[in-house]
Design an enzyme around this catalytic site. Structure first.
Site, PDB file in Angstrom:
ATOM      1  N   HIS A 119       7.539  -0.947   4.040  1.00 36.05           N
ATOM      2  CA  HIS A 119       6.969   0.339   3.620  1.00 36.05           C
ATOM      3  C   HIS A 119       8.093   1.378   3.666  1.00 36.05           C
ATOM      4  CE1 HIS A 119       2.869   2.500   3.211  1.00 36.05           C
ATOM      5  NE2 HIS A 119       3.791   3.395   2.960  1.00 36.05           N
ATOM      6  N   ASN A 294      -3.166   0.592  -4.203  1.00 34.46           N
ATOM      7  CA  ASN A 294      -3.221   1.938  -3.638  1.00 34.46           C
ATOM      8  C   ASN A 294      -3.553   2.885  -4.778  1.00 34.46           C
ATOM      9  OD1 ASN A 294      -2.335   0.735  -1.314  1.00 34.46           O
ATOM     10  ND2 ASN A 294      -0.293   1.651  -1.344  1.00 34.46           N
TER      11      ASN A 294
END
Ligand code: PNW
Length: 462
Positions: A119, A294
């Site tokens: 991430h 997402n």
């Protein structure tokens, strides 16, 4: 409105945004540690040095999750906490210990860990030595790191996400330069994106060859995509919207589900888009056990063929000039504090579009949420707008499921207010408020709403 029986209700965070302890116990620096040092890159020149201090407070944080009834927790592992110089010769036992404790604590509280391997906090050494995601060795180095995580945590972690948001890494990190490593280019994003796909593919190959049959887990990638609605019914605007989705999501999903980049990208980008050869095609095709998504917002797309839109980096457009798409929003749409429009039907349309294009894959929304300027008063955060956001987006999800979309779970972004990248601490996405001076956590009204939704596995009517 009841959700399917085994629907998974989760919340998500990422390492750099919440852990703090940026150089503690042997962790090496990441590109975000360095990027934050450059004056002007992050609002108020803030950084993730302390953030939510989750590195030290994780036990109380897990308890809080348990109290809210959260069933699954998506967090990320910091690569430079495991390998301080990015490579396997630098293994940092204290980093392994930290994630072992976190995972054990989650399992003791009956919360399922969903682990993101990357991430965005690339070990800084690999930016210097390998040119970050542009380098020819980076995908192998990522696979080494992934293997180390499978080895140490795979006995307990059964849900793996290789990469979070290849689009953001490529476009914001290598195209617009607003995220680390801050490069500005109209070709590097496509090389970075290619290497990210290779990294994903090589990590999945390792997992499948060496771990998956023993460990019985699932592995996939999470991509982000906003919905693009044609601005008018004109065929050229419909094509523009389709092209915008190609450049946003199909860029990374087509190689995995169809074995090649979308035609619209190949024809427009020419040499700037590295070709997918036979070996790469075999590596990528079928390399995700689920479709991680997402999703945040929606925009109108209109054809801009032949127009000069090189300065149009409006909103979330990516490199608009490559797409020849002009983006806009409806002035009637309400906006979050990120200026992202709240358009729940866009979420439903996107889910249906994915389902159709990729042959009804199992989908998990691994992030959805919103930032608002929350105020804490007498220990209460009455974030009505966020409650409305979750209620309306979850309704969109429910409608998508009712129409046949195989949506299996939903992770709210985010569990906590945290370090929102270039926006620093100004933008609050949490369902739990964090006072960054005292580290006091206060569940907001939206956390209580989410908790009720989870407990009843259903949505109150709106
Ligand atoms: C995602 N855009 O980032 C990330 O996965 C999270 O870490 C982040 O906190 C969250 O969304 C909210 O921003 C994005 O410009 C950043 O389109 C930028 C964009 C999309 C997602």
């Amino acid at each position: 409105m009841t959700f399917p029986e085994n629907f998974i209700w989760g919340a998500a965070t990422s390492a750099y945004q919440i852990e703090g302890a940026h150089l503690t116990d042997g962790k090496g620096p990441s590109i975000w540690d360095a990027f934050c040092e450059i004056p002007g890159k992050v609002a108020n020149n803030e950084n993730g040095n302390i953030a939510c201090d989750h590195y030290h407070l994780f036990r109380q944080d897990v308890k809080l999750m348990k109290q809210l009834g959260i069933q699954a927790y998506r967090f990320s592992i910091s690569w430079p906490r495991i390998f301080p110089n990015g490579r396997k010769d630098s293994l940092n036992q204290a980093g392994i210990d930290f994630y072992n404790q976190l995972i054990d604590c989650l399992l003791e509280h009956d919360i399922t860990p969903w682990v993101t391997l990357y991430h965005w906090d690339l070990p800084l050494a690999l930016q210097f030595e390998e040119d970050g995601w542009l380098g020819k060795n980076i995908s192998d180095l990522f696979a080494d790191y992934a293997e180390c995580c499978f080895e140490h945590f795979g006995d307990r972690v059964k849900h793996w996400i290789t990469i979070n948001e290849a689009w953001v890494i490529s476009i914001l990190g290598y195209g617009q330069g607003v995220f680390a490593p801050g490069r500005i280019s109209n070709s590097e994003p496509y090389l970075a994106g290619h290497n990210i796909l290779l990294a994903h593919g090589k990590a999945v190959k390792k997992y499948r060859e060496k771990f998956q049959s023993n460990q019985q887990g699932q592995i996939g990638i999470t991509n982000n995509c906003d919905w693009r609605e044609p601005k008018t019914d004109k065929p050229e605007d419909k094509e523009a919207a389709a092209r915008a989705l190609d450049f946003f999501l199909s860029w990374f999903a087509d190689p995995i589900y169809k074995g090649d980049y979308p035609e619209s990208m190949k024809s427009r980008l020419g040499d700037r888009l590295p070709p997918i050869d036979e070996e790469t095609r075999a590596l990528l095709l079928g390399s995700s056990d689920f479709f991680g998504l997402n999703h945040y917002t929606t925009m109108f797309a209109a054809d801009a063929t032949g127009q000069d839109i090189s300065s149009d980096v409006y909103g979330n457009g990516g490199l608009s000039e490559d797409q020849e798409v002009a983006l806009s929003t409806d002035p009637d749409w309400s906006l979050t504090s990120m200026k992202w429009a709240v358009v729940p039907w866009g979420c439903k349309n996107l889910l249906q579009w994915i389902s159709k294009r990729y042959d009804n894959p199992p989908i998990y929304i691994t992030e959805n949420g919103c930032a608002y300027d929350d105020q804490i008063e007498d220990g209460v955060v009455d974030d009505k707008e966020r409650v409305h956001f979750f209620q309306s987006y979850l309704k969109g999800c429910h409608e998508a499921i009712a129409s046949g979309v195989d949506l299996r779970g939903y992770f709210a972004w985010s569990l906590f207010d945290n370090f929102e990248w270039a926006s620093g601490y100004e933008k609050r996405f949490g369902i739990i408020h964090v006072d960054f001076k005292t580290q006091v956590r206060t569940p907001k009204a939206s956390a209580h709403f989410y908790s009720e939704t989870i407990k009843s596995n259903s949505l109150k009517d709106i």
